[in-house]
Design an enzyme around this catalytic site. Structure first.
Site, PDB file in Angstrom:
ATOM      1  N   GLU A   1      -5.956  29.796  23.691  1.00 44.55           N
ATOM      2  CA  GLU A   1      -6.934  29.553  22.609  1.00 44.55           C
ATOM      3  C   GLU A   1      -7.253  30.882  21.942  1.00 44.55           C
ATOM      4  O   GLU A   1      -7.728  31.811  22.605  1.00 44.55           O
ATOM      5  CB  GLU A   1      -8.236  28.938  23.143  1.00 44.55           C
ATOM      6  CG  GLU A   1      -8.108  27.483  23.526  1.00 44.55           C
ATOM      7  CD  GLU A   1      -9.432  26.844  23.919  1.00 44.55           C
ATOM      8  OE1 GLU A   1     -10.483  27.224  23.346  1.00 44.55           O
ATOM      9  OE2 GLU A   1      -9.410  25.978  24.802  1.00 44.55           O
TER      10      GLU A   1
ATOM     11  N   GLU B   1     -11.137  26.514  30.951  1.00 53.62           N
ATOM     12  CA  GLU B   1     -12.339  27.381  30.961  1.00 53.62           C
ATOM     13  C   GLU B   1     -13.281  27.060  32.125  1.00 53.62           C
ATOM     14  O   GLU B   1     -14.485  26.859  31.928  1.00 53.62           O
ATOM     15  CB  GLU B   1     -13.084  27.265  29.622  1.00 53.62           C
ATOM     16  CG  GLU B   1     -12.323  27.876  28.479  1.00 53.62           C
ATOM     17  CD  GLU B   1     -13.130  28.029  27.183  1.00 53.62           C
ATOM     18  OE1 GLU B   1     -14.253  27.506  27.078  1.00 53.62           O
ATOM     19  OE2 GLU B   1     -12.616  28.706  26.266  1.00 53.62           O
TER      20      GLU B   1
HETATM   21  O1  AHR Z   1     -11.500  25.265  20.784  1.00 52.47           O
HETATM   22  C1  AHR Z   1     -12.823  24.903  20.896  1.00 52.47           C
HETATM   23  C2  AHR Z   1     -13.372  25.080  22.304  1.00 52.47           C
HETATM   24  O2  AHR Z   1     -13.441  26.437  22.599  1.00 52.47           O
HETATM   25  C3  AHR Z   1     -12.542  24.510  23.430  1.00 52.47           C
HETATM   26  O3  AHR Z   1     -12.814  23.172  23.666  1.00 52.47           O
HETATM   27  C4  AHR Z   1     -12.966  25.333  24.602  1.00 52.47           C
HETATM   28  O4  AHR Z   1     -11.941  25.468  25.555  1.00 52.47           O
HETATM   29  C5  AHR Z   1     -13.393  26.654  23.990  1.00 52.47           C
HETATM   30  O5  AHR Z   1     -14.645  27.043  24.439  1.00 52.47           O
END
Ligand code: AHR
Length: 503
Positions: free
Chosen positions: A291, A172
């Protein structure tokens, strides 16, 4: 309400990459400590790993687990997690405002992955570090021996290299919350240089550049274009993240987030094509959706720790969303979307796996149990392997906040030729009406229903807990049958179902 579906053996989307059903574990909250690792737990093995959690993970047949973050990785020194445990430093984790004991590092994680039968997918730190960190970590993990880092791995007790294929180039990096956050140009240049160095070590690695953190980022979708212009020839995937929330408690609107997900994927797939054309490239880049999940239930309770008003606690409960029945529908829709987009989405990771926005929950010293969303993930992972069918679906529709004309009946179908089965995953997004669905099976020969699982509940907010683990669970469905070449199935209002047909 009536809906119809045509499934033709010849009309397919793609062979599904098994890694579409991957997961994610971060050094965050109680995911690692009290999640997979709890040396004093009655079920702990000789490495301190919880046996009850390992069993729930094994049952899911998770193909790959991303590690060690997440936001955590952007200020992580992987060397802190190797060598004798008593010598490992305690560090402050800036991402989650907690303390990290480093009692679990790459060796412990690798052993755990082997014990639950999954592959590692490792992220390198491109926040506070860069090319050097990535090349050293790669040498430590994948080089057989005879060099500084590989010999250190051997001295630390692991003779064979782990040969990890999948590597995430940071996490990210478009987010201002990220340690070492960068512009698309800065990140693209760093990711390309890191990828080049990693490929000098091994050309067969699969490398993942960071895409957007979500579709509402101000830099989306230009971020993907710029990053890919730097990295197109050097990476195999661009990652996407998306979390799904229903703070307004409007189920109809919430469930149309699936359409937003679909548009997100379609847009980035188009950007990939655009850059490919611009580069006159012969190679393909795919999406790694590393994610995804519902995440909003725990936001308020986490505020104090995340704003730094609780000091630097070790492994506090964070992001512990307690999932309800409504979330089963959302997760079913997300997985159906991935199956239908499996021509471009090759890898996806539910975020996360244990305790932190996770299908599996644990109590310290107590039980581990399956949250409501465990089940749609389980059904997709176990039975969603094969070839995604290009279904023609006719269903009544509704207008919601994130989409117009969203079909009430959402379906994905997977043909497994080796087993001779078709698995259908169905969600009824209507809260008022049962759906009578007729699925016409063309070109498969005679069929017979071999499994039918239904999830429904009279309370959308029903949850599972340590003391009531079976409140929301699948039950055997009734009445699904094949007559001639038509499969008929009834979907109660707000329900998730899996129907499997032997053909
Ligand atoms: O999964 C939780 C968080 O969400 C992770 O650390 C991050 O990559 C995202 O913002």
């Amino acid at each position: 309400m009536k809906a119809s579906v045509v499934a033709n053996k010849e009309f397919t989307i793609s062979k599904i990459d098994d890694r579409l059903y991957g997961a994610f574990l971060e050094h965050l909250g109680r995911a690692i400590y009290e999640g997979i690792y709890e040396p004093d737990h009655p079920t702990a093995d000789e490495n301190g790993m919880r046996g009850d959690v390992a069993k729930l993970v094994k049952d899911l047949n998770v193909p790959v687990v991303r590690y060690p973050g997440g936001n955590f990785v952007s200020a992580y020194d992987w060397e802190d997690g190797i060598g004798p445990r008593e010598d490992r430093p305690v560090r402050l984790d800036l991402a989650w405002h907690t303390s990290e004991s480093n009692q679990v590092g790459i060796h412990e994680f690798a052993d755990w992955c082997a014990s639950v039968g999954t592959e590692m997918m490792l992220a390198v730190n491109l926040g506070s570090r860069g090319v050097d960190d990535a090349r050293n970590f790669l040498e430590y993990v994948n080089h057989p021996g005879g060099s500084y880092w590989s010999d250190m791995r051997i001295a630390n007790g692991r003779k064979e290299p782990w040969n990890v294929k999948l590597w995430c180039l940071g996490n990210e990096m478009d987010g201002p919350w990220q340690v070492g956050h960068k512009t698309a140009d800065e990140y693209g240049a760093l990711a390309a240089n890191t990828a080049r160095a990693m490929r000098m070590f091994d050309r067969s690695l699969e490398l993942i550049a960071c895409g957007s953190s979500n579709a509402d980022m101000p830099t989306y979708p230009d971020w993907e274009r710029v990053v890919l212009e730097h990295t197109y020839e050097h990476v195999d995937y661009i990652s996407l993240h998306m979390y799904f929330a229903n703070p307004e408690k409007n189920t109809g609107n919430f469930l149309t987030l699936a359409e937003k997900l679909d548009t997100y994927i379609e847009t980035v797939a188009s950007t990939i094509k655009q850059v490919k054309a611009k580069k006159r490239s012969k190679r393909d880049v795919y999406i790694c959706f590393d994610e995804w999940n519902v995440w909003y239930h725990s936001k308020e309770q986490d505020r104090k720790i995340l704003e730094g008003n609780s000091g630097w606690p070790f492994a506090p409960g964070l992001l512990e969303d307690i999932y309800n029945f409504e979330d089963v529908l959302m997760v079913g829709l997300i997985l159906n979307t991935f199956i239908r987009r499996s021509d471009v989405v090759k890898i996806a990771c539910i975020a996360q796996l244990v305790n932190v926005i996770a299908p599996i929950m644990t109590e310290k010293g107590g039980p581990a149990w399956a949250q409501t969303i465990y089940y749609p993930y389980y059904f997709a992972s176990i039975f969603g392997r094969g070839t995604a069918l290009d279904l023609q679906v006719k269903s009544p529709t509704y207008d919601g906040k994130h989409a117009e004309k969203a079909p009430y009946v959402d379906v994905a179908g997977v043909h497994n030729e080796e087993e001779g089965t078709i698995s259908f995953f169905l969600v009824n997004r209507s809260g008022n009406e049962e759906a009578e669905v007729e699925l016409s099976l063309q070109g498969f020969g005679a069929g017979q229903v071999i499994d039918h699982q239904v999830m429904t509940h009279n309370n959308l907010e029903a949850v599972n807990s340590a003391r009531n683990q079976d409140e929301v669970k699948p039950r055997k469905g009734e009445g699904a049958a094949v007559n001639g070449d038509v499969l008929s199935v009834k979907l109660p209002p707000y329900s998730y179902q899996m129907v499997r047909v032997k053909v």
